[in-house]
Design a protein around this motif. Sequence first.
Motif, PDB file in Angstrom:
ATOM      1  N   MET A 267       0.848  -1.195   0.000  1.00 53.78           N
ATOM      2  CA  MET A 267       0.000   0.000   0.000  1.00 53.78           C
ATOM      3  C   MET A 267       0.881   1.242   0.000  1.00 53.78           C
ATOM      4  O   MET A 267       1.770   1.394   0.830  1.00 53.78           O
ATOM      5  N   ARG A 268       0.639   2.142  -0.913  1.00 53.27           N
ATOM      6  CA  ARG A 268       1.390   3.389  -1.013  1.00 53.27           C
ATOM      7  C   ARG A 268       0.579   4.516  -0.370  1.00 53.27           C
ATOM      8  O   ARG A 268      -0.596   4.722  -0.690  1.00 53.27           O
ATOM      9  N   VAL A 269       1.197   5.247   0.559  1.00 58.78           N
ATOM     10  CA  VAL A 269       0.518   6.349   1.232  1.00 58.78           C
ATOM     11  C   VAL A 269       1.444   7.561   1.277  1.00 58.78           C
ATOM     12  O   VAL A 269       2.646   7.459   0.999  1.00 58.78           O
ATOM     13  N   ASP A 270       0.870   8.683   1.638  1.00 56.16           N
ATOM     14  CA  ASP A 270       1.679   9.890   1.825  1.00 56.16           C
ATOM     15  C   ASP A 270       2.429   9.863   3.149  1.00 56.16           C
ATOM     16  O   ASP A 270       3.598  10.246   3.226  1.00 56.16           O
TER      17      ASP A 270
ATOM     18  N   TRP B 268       9.851   5.521   2.444  1.00 54.09           N
ATOM     19  CA  TRP B 268       9.948   4.726   3.663  1.00 54.09           C
ATOM     20  C   TRP B 268       9.200   3.411   3.467  1.00 54.09           C
ATOM     21  O   TRP B 268       8.093   3.383   2.934  1.00 54.09           O
ATOM     22  N   HIS B 269       9.834   2.315   3.925  1.00 57.18           N
ATOM     23  CA  HIS B 269       9.209   1.004   3.942  1.00 57.18           C
ATOM     24  C   HIS B 269       9.190   0.512   5.390  1.00 57.18           C
ATOM     25  O   HIS B 269       9.958   0.982   6.231  1.00 57.18           O
ATOM     26  N   PHE B 270       8.325  -0.458   5.657  1.00 60.72           N
ATOM     27  CA  PHE B 270       8.130  -0.907   7.031  1.00 60.72           C
ATOM     28  C   PHE B 270       8.079  -2.427   7.068  1.00 60.72           C
ATOM     29  O   PHE B 270       7.116  -3.040   6.597  1.00 60.72           O
ATOM     30  N   GLN B 271       9.156  -2.996   7.594  1.00 60.17           N
ATOM     31  CA  GLN B 271       9.190  -4.447   7.708  1.00 60.17           C
ATOM     32  C   GLN B 271       8.114  -4.895   8.682  1.00 60.17           C
ATOM     33  O   GLN B 271       8.036  -4.419   9.805  1.00 60.17           O
ATOM     34  N   GLY B 272       7.281  -5.802   8.240  1.00 57.26           N
ATOM     35  CA  GLY B 272       6.171  -6.286   9.058  1.00 57.26           C
ATOM     36  C   GLY B 272       4.830  -5.953   8.470  1.00 57.26           C
ATOM     37  O   GLY B 272       3.830  -6.592   8.800  1.00 57.26           O
ATOM     38  N   VAL B 273       4.763  -4.911   7.608  1.00 58.07           N
ATOM     39  CA  VAL B 273       3.523  -4.552   6.926  1.00 58.07           C
ATOM     40  C   VAL B 273       3.864  -4.104   5.504  1.00 58.07           C
ATOM     41  O   VAL B 273       4.975  -3.626   5.234  1.00 58.07           O
ATOM     42  N   ASP B 274       2.909  -4.254   4.614  1.00 58.29           N
ATOM     43  CA  ASP B 274       3.097  -3.844   3.221  1.00 58.29           C
ATOM     44  C   ASP B 274       2.662  -2.394   3.056  1.00 58.29           C
ATOM     45  O   ASP B 274       1.569  -2.087   2.577  1.00 58.29           O
ATOM     46  N   VAL B 275       3.536  -1.474   3.512  1.00 58.62           N
ATOM     47  CA  VAL B 275       3.248  -0.044   3.448  1.00 58.62           C
ATOM     48  C   VAL B 275       4.491   0.684   2.968  1.00 58.62           C
ATOM     49  O   VAL B 275       5.611   0.396   3.413  1.00 58.62           O
ATOM     50  N   GLU B 276       4.274   1.632   2.085  1.00 58.22           N
ATOM     51  CA  GLU B 276       5.341   2.510   1.607  1.00 58.22           C
ATOM     52  C   GLU B 276       4.842   3.939   1.740  1.00 58.22           C
ATOM     53  O   GLU B 276       3.700   4.246   1.402  1.00 58.22           O
ATOM     54  N   ALA B 277       5.698   4.836   2.268  1.00 64.38           N
ATOM     55  CA  ALA B 277       5.266   6.206   2.546  1.00 64.38           C
ATOM     56  C   ALA B 277       6.336   7.204   2.164  1.00 64.38           C
ATOM     57  O   ALA B 277       7.536   6.890   2.138  1.00 64.38           O
ATOM     58  N   ASP B 278       5.890   8.427   1.902  1.00 64.66           N
ATOM     59  CA  ASP B 278       6.817   9.519   1.597  1.00 64.66           C
ATOM     60  C   ASP B 278       7.364  10.190   2.856  1.00 64.66           C
ATOM     61  O   ASP B 278       8.460  10.745   2.827  1.00 64.66           O
ATOM     62  N   PHE B 279       6.593  10.147   3.952  1.00 67.03           N
ATOM     63  CA  PHE B 279       6.959  10.888   5.156  1.00 67.03           C
ATOM     64  C   PHE B 279       6.527  10.079   6.369  1.00 67.03           C
ATOM     65  O   PHE B 279       5.514   9.373   6.331  1.00 67.03           O
ATOM     66  N   VAL B 280       7.307  10.197   7.463  1.00 70.68           N
ATOM     67  CA  VAL B 280       7.004   9.487   8.704  1.00 70.68           C
ATOM     68  C   VAL B 280       7.020  10.466   9.868  1.00 70.68           C
ATOM     69  O   VAL B 280       7.931  11.289   9.993  1.00 70.68           O
ATOM     70  N   ILE B 281       6.000  10.390  10.723  1.00 68.85           N
ATOM     71  CA  ILE B 281       5.975  11.107  11.993  1.00 68.85           C
ATOM     72  C   ILE B 281       6.175  10.099  13.114  1.00 68.85           C
ATOM     73  O   ILE B 281       5.439   9.114  13.207  1.00 68.85           O
ATOM     74  N   ASP B 282       7.162  10.345  13.960  1.00 70.49           N
ATOM     75  CA  ASP B 282       7.426   9.482  15.111  1.00 70.49           C
ATOM     76  C   ASP B 282       6.726  10.081  16.332  1.00 70.49           C
ATOM     77  O   ASP B 282       7.157  11.095  16.883  1.00 70.49           O
ATOM     78  N   ALA B 283       5.637   9.434  16.725  1.00 72.83           N
ATOM     79  CA  ALA B 283       4.865   9.854  17.896  1.00 72.83           C
ATOM     80  C   ALA B 283       4.953   8.796  18.988  1.00 72.83           C
ATOM     81  O   ALA B 283       4.020   8.646  19.782  1.00 72.83           O
TER      82      ALA B 283
ATOM     83  N   LYS C 107      -3.023  10.945   2.442  1.00 70.22           N
ATOM     84  CA  LYS C 107      -3.373   9.550   2.686  1.00 70.22           C
ATOM     85  C   LYS C 107      -2.455   9.016   3.775  1.00 70.22           C
ATOM     86  O   LYS C 107      -1.226   9.045   3.631  1.00 70.22           O
ATOM     87  N   THR C 108      -3.047   8.536   4.862  1.00 75.17           N
ATOM     88  CA  THR C 108      -2.298   8.288   6.097  1.00 75.17           C
ATOM     89  C   THR C 108      -2.564   6.899   6.638  1.00 75.17           C
ATOM     90  O   THR C 108      -3.675   6.378   6.538  1.00 75.17           O
ATOM     91  N   VAL C 109      -1.536   6.321   7.253  1.00 72.29           N
ATOM     92  CA  VAL C 109      -1.662   5.093   8.029  1.00 72.29           C
ATOM     93  C   VAL C 109      -1.112   5.356   9.425  1.00 72.29           C
ATOM     94  O   VAL C 109      -0.008   5.894   9.574  1.00 72.29           O
ATOM     95  N   LEU C 110      -1.872   5.000  10.440  1.00 72.51           N
ATOM     96  CA  LEU C 110      -1.449   5.094  11.842  1.00 72.51           C
ATOM     97  C   LEU C 110      -1.105   3.690  12.316  1.00 72.51           C
ATOM     98  O   LEU C 110      -1.911   2.764  12.158  1.00 72.51           O
ATOM     99  N   ILE C 111       0.094   3.515  12.878  1.00 70.98           N
ATOM    100  CA  ILE C 111       0.564   2.187  13.285  1.00 70.98           C
ATOM    101  C   ILE C 111       1.010   2.233  14.734  1.00 70.98           C
ATOM    102  O   ILE C 111       1.706   3.168  15.159  1.00 70.98           O
ATOM    103  N   ASP C 112       0.644   1.215  15.499  1.00 74.03           N
ATOM    104  CA  ASP C 112       1.057   1.121  16.900  1.00 74.03           C
ATOM    105  C   ASP C 112       1.295  -0.336  17.251  1.00 74.03           C
ATOM    106  O   ASP C 112       0.512  -1.207  16.887  1.00 74.03           O
TER     107      ASP C 112
END
Length: 492
Positions: free
Chosen positions: A1-4, A160-175, A27-32
């Motif tokens: 999945m490609r998101v912003d 940005w890619h994330f091992q563990g989920v099929d997500v690709e993003a242009d920007f990451v916020i670390d919260a 287009k956003t994905v929130l992960i915890d």
Amino acid sequence: MRVDLVILGSGFGGSVCALIADRIGLKTVLIDRATHPRFAIGESSTPIADMILRDLARRYDLPRLAPLSTWGSWQRTYPDVLGGIKRGFSYFRHEPGERFRPTPGHDTELLVAASASDDQSDAQWYRADVDAFFAEEVRRAGIAFMEGVTVEPVRRSNAWHFQGVDVEADFVIDATGAGGALSDVVGAGSGAPMQTRTRAVFSHFTGVRRWLDALADLGARVGDYPFDPDHAALHHVFDNGWMWMLRFENEVVSAGLVLDESKRQKSHFADTVPRAVWDEHLARHPSIRDLFAGARQASSPGRLIATRRLQRRVAQAAGPTWAMLPHTAGFVDPLHSSGIAHTLSGVERLMAALESHWGRPTLREAMDRYQGSVLQEIEWIDQLVSLCYGSLDSFERWTASTMPYFAAATTYERERVDGRHLDRLFLLADEDRLLDVVRGAHLRLEQKVADYASWLADMLEPYNRVGLFRPRIPNMYEHTAAYKASPGRAGA
């Protein structure tokens, strides 16, 4: 999945970022890695936090968030979201081995009211409920939300890619707060050491006696108080630190010891269990011990938790394709209840930058400015907090040393009300004249200057719009916060 945008961490800061990102078309994905509800501290809100939350709700058309900005509207709109009333800050000085000793002149007491009424007051955020509420708002908005998922962020080329989920993003916020999910990946490093040096032991409790009842038994002049000291961020101050007590509507109390490492005995933290530290300090302060005589630990977290040194900060808090919220970038101390407000201030600044600069070459420069602001604010909070720890040997000096915070906070609040806050840093961290006053106060403390309080009163006069140092009743401040307009009712 490609998101912003991917946001790591679904505490209130990450969830509010997700809601705003959706409103500005990202287009956003929130992960915890965890799930809600869950235990968390950092529960004491302030007028600044309430104002920012209300302004975010208005600016980004998020009306369901606005009722949380005052206690009255919270209770009317979301009575099932647990919190507690917070009228202000209360402080009481305890001497080792003695019961608390009130005086007719309130020499061992300080109460600073933030609001004029219960309805307009701030709140204690029972974070398990409040964070779950914000996370549910993310689901309600239809934003992709992955809970209970552990990911490892990886930078590849411009994405940005994330091992563990099929997500690709242009920007990451670390919260993620102290977890710092991006720190190692981006080489954030460690910033310069801070002046504040504290650790904490804390938990949630039931059956804790109300301090107002104990004060009445001790002969305190409680009729002089501008509010119930239990309806506050209650501080029990002693020679090597202090204890916070925050009471929620269900009578659960968040309580924690914060101890100054420069004044600690070797046994306080080295090779001891949290219970030994806790019991030792209750034994040293009989009036506090009596409050906990019938208390038990609440089911969550169900144990005492001890921290290492609380202070931390990164050397780099943002880059062209990533940013940390303030609590991820660093933390000083819970003393002035700055955490919720600073997080929301960071959300406000970061999301405004993304809204204005997304997809433009100017985003890099905007992230540089954001980083500089956050790190400068952390440094300023350290200056304000460490000034108080340098005053622990005298409650008169302690009282004076809290005033730069109240001067900064109340001036910042009024600038927001007047619409003059847009280019301001949190708590006036960019006000050079005020910074010089606090630096001078540190120097005078070190030199043990006799007229410390009167000097500080004179120097803070340009920022003193609420009668600091001049209360009608000694150490009793009836109302300091700027008027908070009614947030209205939640949207459908």
